[in-house]
Write an enzyme that holds these catalytic residues in place. Structure first.
Site, PDB file in Angstrom:
ATOM      1  N   ASP A   1       0.957  -0.915  -0.217  1.00 15.12           N
ATOM      2  CA  ASP A   1       0.435   0.535  -0.354  1.00 15.12           C
ATOM      3  C   ASP A   1       1.011   0.940   0.065  1.00 15.12           C
ATOM      4  OD1 ASP A   1      -1.358   2.009   0.415  1.00 15.12           O
ATOM      5  OD2 ASP A   1      -2.541   1.082   2.055  1.00 15.12           O
ATOM      6  N   HIS A   2       0.897   1.696  -1.479  1.00 15.99           N
ATOM      7  CA  HIS A   2       2.005   3.117  -1.107  1.00 15.99           C
ATOM      8  C   HIS A   2       1.272   4.531  -0.953  1.00 15.99           C
ATOM      9  CE1 HIS A   2       5.544   4.299  -3.023  1.00 15.99           C
ATOM     10  NE2 HIS A   2       5.263   4.873  -4.270  1.00 15.99           N
TER      11      HIS A   2
END
Length: 443
Positions: free
Chosen positions: A415-416
């Site tokens: 999850d950036h």
């Protein structure tokens, strides 16, 4: 006489599909005997009987989707009075309710402790037509006939069966889990063709088939689709891949299979990968965290999910507190989890609360991919197929040489929103290091 209604199996599920019946009208059942199987959006669940008595009628059919509280089966106590006319039984029921202080039926079949109809449950109002005929002589209503359970088979097998015009329910499976394979279908179709070689009076016209067909999306597949859409559109994914030499890990698996501590366990490289992830998550807790839009929740435990492809769709059961397990305990947990999932017996609770997921795409002969993060988590690792490949190695004298090695590709999606490329790369590098030199895994 009492109706067993679809119970709330938890995890927020409000409906289920009738998967298979284990009893039929006229059977005598005991408390805790399995009556039927239901398929929820997460798994197939067996429902035991809370009553002891005689099955009077199955009220729903296989394949029917019903909501929580829907009557499923009617169970009587088996007495002669219960077998009388419907009108007399209704009158006796009314007398019992009137005599009971709580207005309930005190003479119904034996039940599990704590189970029974709630006083607050309202009954459905009868239709006007049925109410008008309430005084007419009661006629016995035929019990619904349960349709045969749907055969277990992968989509390509189902497609081929439709092309051949074969009913998969008629095909015997060669696998212990009952899944019909392409080889089973081919053998059955070959036998059917041989039996059909008798001369006919006139050649039959070819059957006209639709060029398209629709198959409803429900159960596990529907839940999976909704979860993947939610994850893909709410968490910006970034995927990193690395190809490594895992020869030493493969050698360690062979060695541990002869270790008495692992006796009776089908040890695979997946256990080593799971252990490597658990140790790496201690160093990089961001990949074991959860983002809720306002804050990041860090977990001091690891519920390790193992994605499993089943005939009903993809599910992700997890090993609770996997970081607290020893090497042999982890190996047994991985084996039991995957076997239960493939048999379609994973329960909703087994799939709740995951913190990090591994998807073993190598069993499908795939090298790499871009896995989608499981909702509620922040990272997922795809483990590709282990293949024998030419590899550049460094010899003892420091020179380089070409050797045939066991090579695997890791694909890590994160999850950036709060995990940057550096953290993800460092995590991936640590897993790779453990796989290349597994001595530090503590197995």
């Amino acid at each position: 006489m009492a109706d067993y209604r679809l119970p709330d199996v938890g995890e927020g599920l409000t409906e289920a599909e009738i998967h298979a019946w284990h009893v039929q009208a006229g059977d005598t059942v005991a408390v805790n005997q399995v009556l039927l199987e239901i398929e929820t959006a997460k798994s197939v669940v067996e429902l035991p009987s809370p009553f002891a008595g005689t099955v009077e009628a199955l009220l729903v059919e296989v394949g029917q989707t019903v909501t929580v509280g829907t009557p499923l089966v009617r169970v009587g106590d088996g007495s002669a009075a219960e077998q009388g006319s419907g009108q007399a039984a209704e009158e006796r029921s009314g007398e019992r309710r009137a005599a009971s202080p709580g207005g309930g039926d005190e003479t119904g079949p034996a039940t599990l402790v704590g189970y029974g109809p709630r006083e607050t449950v309202s009954r459905r109002r009868r239709r006007s037509g049925a109410h008008a005929n309430a005084l007419a002589p009661a006629r016995p209503a035929p019990a619904p006939v349960a349709a045969p359970a749907r055969a277990l088979a992968a989509p390509p097998v189902r497609l081929r069966a439709r092309e051949l015009g074969v009913d998969l329910n008629q095909v015997s499976s060669s696998r212990p889990d009952g899944v019909v394979t392409m080889a089973d279908l081919t053998a059955y179709a070959g036998g059917a063709s041989a039996a059909a070689t008798a001369p006919a009076a006139a050649p039959a016209m070819p059957e006209l088939r639709d060029r398209e067909y629709r198959e409803p999306v429900k159960g596990v597949r529907k839940m999976m689709a909704a979860a993947m859409v939610e994850s893909a559109y709410s968490a910006p994914h970034v995927t990193l891949t690395v190809e490594i030499d895992t020869t030493h890990a493969v050698d360690l698996v062979r060695e541990l299979r002869t270790d008495p501590r692992y006796e009776g366990t089908r040890l695979t490289a997946l256990t080593l990968m799971a252990r490597a992830c658990i140790l790496a998550l201690r160093e990089f807790p961001e990949l074991n965290a959860r983002w809720d839009g306002e804050a990041v929740t860090f977990r001091r435990y690891v519920n390790l999910g193992i994605a499993a492809a089943t005939p009903r769709g993809l599910i992700v059961p997890n090993i609770k507190d996997a970081g607290d397990l020893s090497g042999p305990e982890l190996a047994r947990a991985v084996e039991e989890l995957t076997a239960t999932a493939r048999a379609g017996k994973s329960q909703p609770a087994d799939q709740a609360g995951g913190t990090f997921t591994i998807t073993n795409i190598g069993v499908l002969k795939v090298d790499s991919g871009t896995p989608i993060i499981n909702p509620g988590e922040s990272a997922i690792l795809a483990v590709g197929a282990i293949r024998r490949k030419p590899w550049v190695i460094t010899t003892k004298d420091g020179s380089e040489a070409i050797a045939i090695r066991d090579v695997v590709t890791f694909s890590l999606s994160v999850d950036h929103r709060f995990i940057d490329g550096e953290k993800a790369s460092q995590f991936l590098a640590m897993i790779a290091a453990f796989s290349e030199d597994p001595a530090g895994l503590g197995l």
